[in-house]
Design an enzyme around this catalytic site. Structure first.
Site, PDB file in Angstrom:
ATOM      1  N   ARG A  47       0.834  -1.205   0.000  1.00 12.58           N
ATOM      2  CA  ARG A  47       0.000   0.000   0.000  1.00 12.58           C
ATOM      3  C   ARG A  47       0.869   1.256   0.000  1.00 12.58           C
ATOM      4  NH1 ARG A  47       1.708   1.886   3.983  1.00 12.58           N
ATOM      5  NH2 ARG A  47       0.506   3.774   3.678  1.00 12.58           N
ATOM      6  N   GLY A  48       0.183   2.431  -0.103  1.00 20.12           N
ATOM      7  CA  GLY A  48       0.904   3.695  -0.218  1.00 20.12           C
ATOM      8  C   GLY A  48       1.065   3.982  -1.707  1.00 20.12           C
ATOM      9  N   ALA A  49       0.711   5.190  -2.129  1.00 23.91           N
ATOM     10  CA  ALA A  49       0.620   5.491  -3.566  1.00 23.91           C
ATOM     11  C   ALA A  49       1.876   5.105  -4.369  1.00 23.91           C
ATOM     12  CB  ALA A  49       0.259   6.961  -3.751  1.00 23.91           C
ATOM     13  N   ARG A  90      -7.085  -0.641  -7.189  1.00 25.90           N
ATOM     14  CA  ARG A  90      -7.400   0.534  -6.361  1.00 25.90           C
ATOM     15  C   ARG A  90      -7.474   1.752  -7.299  1.00 25.90           C
ATOM     16  NH1 ARG A  90      -4.245   1.226  -0.898  1.00 25.90           N
ATOM     17  NH2 ARG A  90      -6.271   2.083  -0.294  1.00 25.90           N
ATOM     18  N   GLN A 197      -3.266   2.753   9.742  1.00 24.71           N
ATOM     19  CA  GLN A 197      -1.927   2.855   9.144  1.00 24.71           C
ATOM     20  C   GLN A 197      -0.993   3.688  10.024  1.00 24.71           C
ATOM     21  OE1 GLN A 197      -4.768   3.100   7.455  1.00 24.71           O
ATOM     22  NE2 GLN A 197      -4.573   2.475   5.326  1.00 24.71           N
ATOM     23  N   ASP A 238      -2.364  10.864  -2.578  1.00 22.89           N
ATOM     24  CA  ASP A 238      -2.578   9.763  -3.526  1.00 22.89           C
ATOM     25  C   ASP A 238      -2.846  10.269  -4.934  1.00 22.89           C
ATOM     26  OD1 ASP A 238      -3.233   8.569  -0.748  1.00 22.89           O
ATOM     27  OD2 ASP A 238      -2.886   6.873  -2.082  1.00 22.89           O
ATOM     28  N   ASN A 248      -6.129  12.257  -0.344  1.00 20.42           N
ATOM     29  CA  ASN A 248      -5.264  11.507   0.581  1.00 20.42           C
ATOM     30  C   ASN A 248      -6.161  10.747   1.557  1.00 20.42           C
ATOM     31  OD1 ASN A 248      -2.591  10.777   1.495  1.00 20.42           O
ATOM     32  ND2 ASN A 248      -2.986  11.989   3.317  1.00 20.42           N
ATOM     33  N   LYS A 249      -5.547   9.976   2.412  1.00 27.40           N
ATOM     34  CA  LYS A 249      -6.262   9.108   3.351  1.00 27.40           C
ATOM     35  C   LYS A 249      -7.416   9.833   4.049  1.00 27.40           C
ATOM     36  CE  LYS A 249      -5.824   5.652   3.901  1.00 27.40           C
ATOM     37  NZ  LYS A 249      -6.697   4.736   3.110  1.00 27.40           N
TER      38      LYS A 249
HETATM   39  O1  MRU Z   1      -4.862   3.173   1.792  1.00 30.45           O
HETATM   40  P1  MRU Z   1      -3.385   3.434   1.845  1.00 30.45           P
HETATM   41  O2  MRU Z   1      -2.755   2.920   3.091  1.00 30.45           O
HETATM   42  O3  MRU Z   1      -2.682   2.970   0.591  1.00 30.45           O
HETATM   43  O4  MRU Z   1      -3.278   5.020   1.876  1.00 30.45           O
HETATM   44  C1  MRU Z   1      -2.026   5.630   1.827  1.00 30.45           C
HETATM   45  C2  MRU Z   1      -2.083   7.107   1.954  1.00 30.45           C
HETATM   46  O5  MRU Z   1      -3.133   7.702   1.973  1.00 30.45           O
HETATM   47  C3  MRU Z   1      -0.788   7.834   1.977  1.00 30.45           C
HETATM   48  O6  MRU Z   1      -0.902   8.999   2.729  1.00 30.45           O
HETATM   49  C4  MRU Z   1      -0.422   8.222   0.547  1.00 30.45           C
HETATM   50  O7  MRU Z   1      -0.408   7.079  -0.283  1.00 30.45           O
HETATM   51  C5  MRU Z   1       0.885   8.892   0.455  1.00 30.45           C
HETATM   52  S1  MRU Z   1       2.167   7.768   0.871  1.00 30.45           S
HETATM   53  C6  MRU Z   1       3.608   8.216   0.316  1.00 30.45           C
END
Ligand code: MRU
Length: 359
Positions: A47-49, A90, A197, A238, A248-249
């Site tokens: 996970r994470g963009a 996703r 997270q 993201d 973002n999250k």
């Molecule tokens: O659902 P996730 O855990 O993939 O969400 C991640 C985020 O929202 C992060 O803040 C975003 O990807 C930036 S990470 C470098």
């Protein structure tokens, strides 16, 4: 400072850390099945963009290893199948689609070459996406740390560290760089409901890095700001649109509103691979909806009545007017973002713009 390498190419296979098991267990999975990578992205084991983009790149290579013939018809069908496999995992982080474009471009560019030649070029491209991201993280850390005041106390959300990228992170790279430069006093980490997270991953990383932090529930953020305990809010992204809106999250938008109310800078850290140069504003960003079960239970434990209605968007959109600055590897963007984006496009982004074909 990298805490961990969450994904690696090893002798024809991909080895990744299953992030759903952190912080209690550090379990690595090795696979040569692209479907396993796609499922890992879907379940947030990966996970994470930026990391999702990197994983899709390696997944593309695994899928190509199985191709037996590369006549035009089979190759076109293969590209569509493989792209759809990853594109359907996703929808929000644009890094995924950006990486898929880069990989597709290699296959198209290599048309007519032997299978082994294309395979080797694809692996080079996937490794390049990975290595480039490591460097982007490093530069973002440097540029962002410059913006922080002395003895900063930072509030951050979700996980933006090594677990989310190919390097030291985005917002978290700024935190680690500021720490090394003795500019950072303390970090407040939102637990980040519902998948935690912040509590599971960011706390795990900062603990390894020995950076002082305090974990708070998401609903404590307002109170710590009101008490003057936060000098900067620092988050990742993201997808960022041309007008500077930021996906973002879930919970990020609330933090931006709170930061504005308390006169605290709200900084977004993201590589230019997170900017969607073809999307005008945040209202067009597809927002992933997660299963209600992630809200009504945690792990095996049910925490709400059975059969109730749940709304579970994974991300929200922070409007550009609440964003103090966007820290990219190409520089710090400020309002008016539309103009800043035009300036950014003039810089060396030819690879990004050229490859932005598939959506
Ligand atoms: O659902 P996730 O855990 O993939 O969400 C991640 C985020 O929202 C992060 O803040 C975003 O990807 C930036 S990470 C470098």
């Amino acid at each position: 400072m990298n805490t961990v390498r969450p994904i690696e190419w090893r002798d024809g296979k991909v080895r990744f850390l299953d992030q759903t098991r952190l912080p209690l267990e550090e379990v690595y999975v090795e696979t040569d099945e692209e479907v396993v990578i796609a499922d890992a992205i879907r379940s947030l084991a990966i996970r994470g963009a930026p990391l999702v983009g990197i994983a899709a790149g390696y997944g593309f290579v695994l899928a190509f290893q199985k191709l037996k013939t590369n006549d035009v018809q089979s190759t076109i069908a293969w590209i569509e199948r493989t792209t759809n496999l990853f594109a359907s995992t996703r929808p929000t982080a644009v890094n995924l689609f950006w990486a898929l474009n880069r990989m597709r471009y290699v296959v198209i560019d290599a048309a007519g070459s032997a299978l082994e030649e294309t395979q080797s070029r694809l692996l080079d491209e996937a490794k390049a996406i990975h290595a480039e991201d490591e460097e982007l993280c490093r530069v973002i850390g440097q540029l962002g740390a410059h913006l922080l005041p002395a003895a900063s106390t930072v509030l951050t959300h979700c996980n933006t560290g090594s677990l989310a990228t190919g390097g030291s992170g985005t917002a978290q790279s700024i935190i680690t760089t500021a720490w090394e430069q003795l500019k950072l006093r303390h970090v407040y980490i939102d637990e980040t409901r519902p998948l935690l997270q912040g509590a599971r991953l960011t706390a795990w990383e900062l603990d390894k890095l020995q950076i002082p932090f305090t974990l708070i529930t998401d609903s404590t953020a307002a109170f710590v700001m009101q008490r003057g305990m936060v000098s900067v809010v620092l988050v990742g992204a993201d997808r960022i649109t041309l007008n500077g809106d930021v996906a973002n999250k879930i919970g990020t938008y609330g933090l931006a509103v709170l930061a504005k109310h308390h006169g605290i800078p709200f900084y977004v850290a993201a590589p230019t691979t997170t900017i969607d140069f073809e999307m005008a504003s945040g209202k067009d960003i597809p927002i992933e909806q997660r299963s209600g079960a992630e809200v009504t239970s945690y792990g095996q434990k049910q925490t709400a009545p059975s059969g109730i209605d749940v709304y579970a968007p994974a991300f929200d959109i922070t409007p550009n007017e609440l964003v103090s600055a966007i820290i990219t590897e190409k520089g710090v963007l400020r309002s008016p973002f539309r103009m800043a984006m035009e300036e950014l496009k003039k810089k060396d982004l030819s690879s990004i713009v050229r490859k932005a074909v598939f959506r």
